[in-house]
Write an enzyme that holds these catalytic residues in place. Structure first.
Site, PDB file in Angstrom:
ATOM      1  N   HIS A 168       0.845  -1.364   0.035  1.00  0.00           N
ATOM      2  CA  HIS A 168       0.090   0.013   0.034  1.00  0.00           C
ATOM      3  C   HIS A 168       0.785   1.231  -0.097  1.00  0.00           C
ATOM      4  O   HIS A 168       0.651   2.157  -0.851  1.00  0.00           O
ATOM      5  CB  HIS A 168      -0.803   0.117   1.146  1.00  0.00           C
ATOM      6  CG  HIS A 168      -1.691   1.295   1.493  1.00  0.00           C
ATOM      7  ND1 HIS A 168      -1.161   2.296   2.124  1.00  0.00           N
ATOM      8  CD2 HIS A 168      -2.828   1.822   0.895  1.00  0.00           C
ATOM      9  CE1 HIS A 168      -2.091   3.393   2.141  1.00  0.00           C
ATOM     10  NE2 HIS A 168      -2.845   2.863   1.374  1.00  0.00           N
TER      11      HIS A 168
ATOM     12  N   CYS B  53      34.043   4.090 -25.831  1.00  0.00           N
ATOM     13  CA  CYS B  53      33.328   4.290 -24.743  1.00  0.00           C
ATOM     14  C   CYS B  53      34.134   4.776 -23.398  1.00  0.00           C
ATOM     15  O   CYS B  53      34.153   4.259 -22.196  1.00  0.00           O
ATOM     16  CB  CYS B  53      32.862   2.793 -24.503  1.00  0.00           C
ATOM     17  SG  CYS B  53      34.105   1.465 -24.438  1.00  0.00           S
TER      18      CYS B  53
END
Length: 796
Positions: free
Chosen positions: A415, A746
């Protein structure tokens, strides 16, 4: 006689106004999806007309309007008293005779042939419930294991009354629904004996990022209310949709929860929570075949409704059958634009006080306020972070005022998690130990900037927020790829415009998820350090073969990133730790030698074929093979770092071939990192072995200029734009291109230096990889450079 009760088998999604969203959805599934093999328990629903008749016959309409007119709609100071007055009158009224008779008749038909007194789930379903944008989750009451005719009629009345729960009144007001326009239907459904089995919640997308190519399945022992209320930390399974449909092993990752409580039937009706045995806590609530079955059902449901879904499931402990017991639209990510992302980065490090499951992405700071019940909500001051055990819908007005939410129990479908997402508030759930580590008044920083792991730091730390607005952005002709290490961030990062992952760092997973030197797992029986051996045994709990822990954990992490970007290429760099870094892993000191210069020592390709590490490299290969072949993620390719000679490259390639990880098999590409001048000098020979090159600009700069990349003193002359470094890059591209070999880069430089990116474009490099926080500016720089060269651009 007017029809006040309708079987689920006679309802459809068009009946929301008649029986509410929840019951209409159940009817829709029974009618439309049962024939596809989805099991939905039988049941029936009372109608909105029945509810309105009940109000009229008991003279309640005027009472309700009068009480609601008294409501303080600015501060809601009298909300509870208004709710109590209305509910007391409803609970003191009687059900119309015709309605009661029809409910009992439907119940008897449902119970016919049952071996024992039938247990029922009796749930509220408002006529505005489960609509996109307003879930009404938990606002109205539901009752489990209801027994007998009298018990059923009593709970029907209680459901009617729950339309006027304080939380429900406030929720309707916040969502702009008129109280008088909403009626309540009651769904009555045969209970699945999940009290003897398991149950849970699943989403047809990742509830944090909104990434829609996965199904998240959560589960606990016993009835599923424990998950919904956040009473337990459940098991979690992430299933990849495309490979599920291909019949591959589609479970990307599994995470075992503590599942400390089991909700079961009470002897006299109702339910009771009991402690879960340690043995069952350490067992999965579902077998993998069952997880995939639920995921397949979820896809059928999602396809039918044409929207992401939030679904509850149950497994009967007697028959072993799986069932779907509820399905509703997922309301949090509806309408969100995934091309607008805010990235959060901590600028300082602090003492870690507690960790948990991150709900929402971001960082917040404030003072802790410990509350034990919603009745203490008035103590929460502006800007404070709420800490409590669990929440339920009664907490909703309090949660709206919290700067952030921490619960010591619960998972991603609890919840507290659902409401936090709906409110756009950061939350940390399952933060076990928070009550010991934190006190009211403590100033802390909550960081949910590291994927699924949320961290509470001591004090108020500084952070930065970077807005990424990718709307209308074109992608360059040169591929714009990402540098990625953390699988926890994969789903959110994959939503950025990109052309794949140019570098995934394996060592991040080994250091952060595995934490154990692989050779310590290979030679488990020979470990000398008893303390470390105990820690390793605890980490590997559930794995009889310690090596399987390494392979499984690595495959899950790599598979998650490969799936996030599927079918785009993901380039995995095999492990590139230095010996001093390996030594810091658990058990590592026994298997590493001290080196004067680890940067130039026992690392990369040479390590892979050496007897001191070869067995560990084969575990890495097994994990890659599992991702490509078992999971079906053939977009994963492999890169070999720090390969000093073509001969080393051949040895590694041959070793991989010997265990079935063959170059070109199912399209497997094998790249080499170009980070040593020898890679450039002998580029033609390396090109005969490998399918392409990926330039590691940091190491290439270091070794070309003879500058320690980590030296503060030498920092001013460590320069990727030095002419010697630029010549190395241009020369590699010049040699590789005519041979049909792709070249990418990279390193860190493109993320920091726009002029370096422009140079790479002029040299016609094939791809450039950026850190996520530099992707937007990197793409813009690439586009500007290509425009000068009149490159063709393609839309994203």
């Amino acid at each position: 006689m007017q029809e006040f009760v309708i079987p689920f088998g006679q309802l459809g999604i068009g009946d929301v106004g008649k029986v509410g969203g929840k019951n209409a959805s159940l009817g829709e599934m029974v009618v439309q999806l049962s024939s596809l093999g989805i099991r939905i328990p039988e049941g029936f629903a009372t109608t909105a007309a029945a509810f309105r008749l009940f109000l009229r016959e008991n003279g309640l309409e005027e009472v309700i309007q009068t009480e609601l007119a008294k409501l303080d709609r600015q501060h809601f100071t009298n909300l509870q008293s208004v709710s109590t007055q209305i509910k007391t009158r409803i609970l003191g009224a009687s059900l119309p005779k015709g309605l009661a008779e029809q409910v009992i008749a439907a119940y008897r038909k449902l119970a016919k042939g049952a071996d024992e007194e039938l247990g029922l789930a009796v749930r509220s379903s408002a006529t505005a419930e489960d609509l996109p944008g307003a879930s009404f989750a938990g606002q109205h009451d539901s009752f489990l294991n209801v027994k007998g005719e009298k018990g059923l009629l009593k709970k029907v009345l209680a459901c009617f009354a729950s339309l006027y729960n304080a939380r429900a009144i406030k929720y309707r007001y916040d969502k702009g629904f008129s109280g008088s326009s909403i009626a309540l239907s009651v769904g009555v459904q045969r209970m699945v004996r999940a009290d003897l089995g398991s149950s849970g919640v699943l989403f047809t997308l990742d509830p944090e990022s909104g990434f829609d190519q996965v199904v998240l399945v959560t589960g606990c022992w016993g009835l599923g209310e424990n998950i919904v209320q956040g009473t337990v930390i459940p098991d979690e399974f992430v299933v990849f949709k495309p490979t599920l449909l291909q019949g591959k092993r589609a479970i990307l990752s599994k995470k075992m929860g503590s599942k400390s409580k089991t909700l079961v039937y009470a002897e006299d009706g109702g339910v009771v929570n009991r402690d879960t045995s340690v043995k069952k806590q350490e067992q999965w609530v579902l077998q993998e075949v069952e997880v995939e079955q639920l995921a397949r059902w979820a896809l059928l449901i999602e396809k039918h409704y044409q929207m992401p879904m939030d679904i509850e499931w149950a497994k009967d402990g007697i028959t072993g059958n799986l069932y779907i017991v509820q399905a509703r639209p997922e309301t949090i990510h509806a309408g969100k634009d995934s091309l607008i992302q805010t990235e959060y980065t901590l600028l300082e490090q602090g003492k870690v006080l507690v960790t948990g499951v991150a709900i929402g992405s971001g960082i917040s700071s404030g003072k802790i306020r410990i509350l034990h019940s919603p009745a203490e909500g008035h103590l929460l001051e502006e800007g404070e972070i709420l800490l409590t055990e669990i929440t339920n819908p009664d907490w909703d007005p309090v949660l709206k005022r919290a700067a952030a939410i921490i619960t010591t129990k619960g998972g991603r479908t609890s919840h507290a998690a659902i409401v936090a997402r709906e409110l756009g508030t950061l939350a940390l759930v399952g933060a076990e130990g928070a009550f010991k580590a934190l006190q009211t008044g403590d100033l802390v920083t909550l960081s949910n900037a590291s994927g699924k792991l949320g961290i509470i730091y001591e004090g108020q730390l500084k952070w930065k927020e970077t807005l990424h607005d990718f709307r209308g952005l074109q992608l360059p002709h040169t591929q714009a790829q990402l540098i990625l290490a953390d699988p926890e961030k994969a789903f959110s990062t994959a939503l950025f415009p990109n052309q794949g992952v140019g570098l995934m760092r394996m060592e991040f997973v080994i250091a952060n998820s595995i934490r154990i030197h692989p050779m310590a797992l290979v030679h488990w029986e020979e470990l000398k350090n008893k303390k470390e051996k105990g820690e390793i045994a605890k980490i590997c709990r559930g794995y009889a073969d310690k090596k399987e822990y390494f392979v499984d954990t690595l495959a899950q992490a790599v598979g998650t990133i490969a799936a996030a970007f599927y079918p785009k290429e993901v380039m995995l760099r095999m492990s590139d730790f230095k010996s001093n870094e390996y030594a810091h892993l658990l058990g590592g000191s026994q298997f590493e030698v001290g080196e004067e210069n680890p940067m130039l020592g026992f690392r990369g390709a040479f390590r892979y074929t050496h007897e001191r590490y070869k067995a560990a490299f084969l575990l890495e290969c097994e994990a890659v093979k599992r991702v490509r072949e078992d999971m079906g993620l053939t977009n994963l390719n492999v890169m070999i770092p720090f390969c000093r000679s073509p001969e080393e490259g051949k040895k590694v390639r041959d070793l991989m071939d010997s265990v079935g990880l063959k170059q070109k098999k199912n399209g497997l590409k094998l790249y080499v990192m170009a980070e040593i001048p020898a890679n450039v000098i002998q580029a033609a020979k390396f090109a005969e072995i490998f399918d392409g090159f990926s330039i590691g600009s940091n190491d290439l700069t270091q070794l070309t200029l003879g500058v320690d990349r980590d030296s503060e003193i030498m920092g001013d002359i460590f320069d990727e734009t030095n002419p010697s470094v630029l010549w190395m890059i241009a020369e590699l591209i010049r040699v590789a291109k005519p041979k049909g070999k792709k070249v990418g880069l990279c390193g860190q430089a493109p993320s920091d230096l726009p002029e370096f990116t422009q140079y790479l474009i002029t040299q016609e490099i094939d791809s450039i990889s950026f850190q996520a926080d530099a992707l937007l500016s990197g793409i813009q720089t690439m586009l500007a450079a290509e425009k000068k060269l009149n490159k063709t651009q393609s839309k994203s």
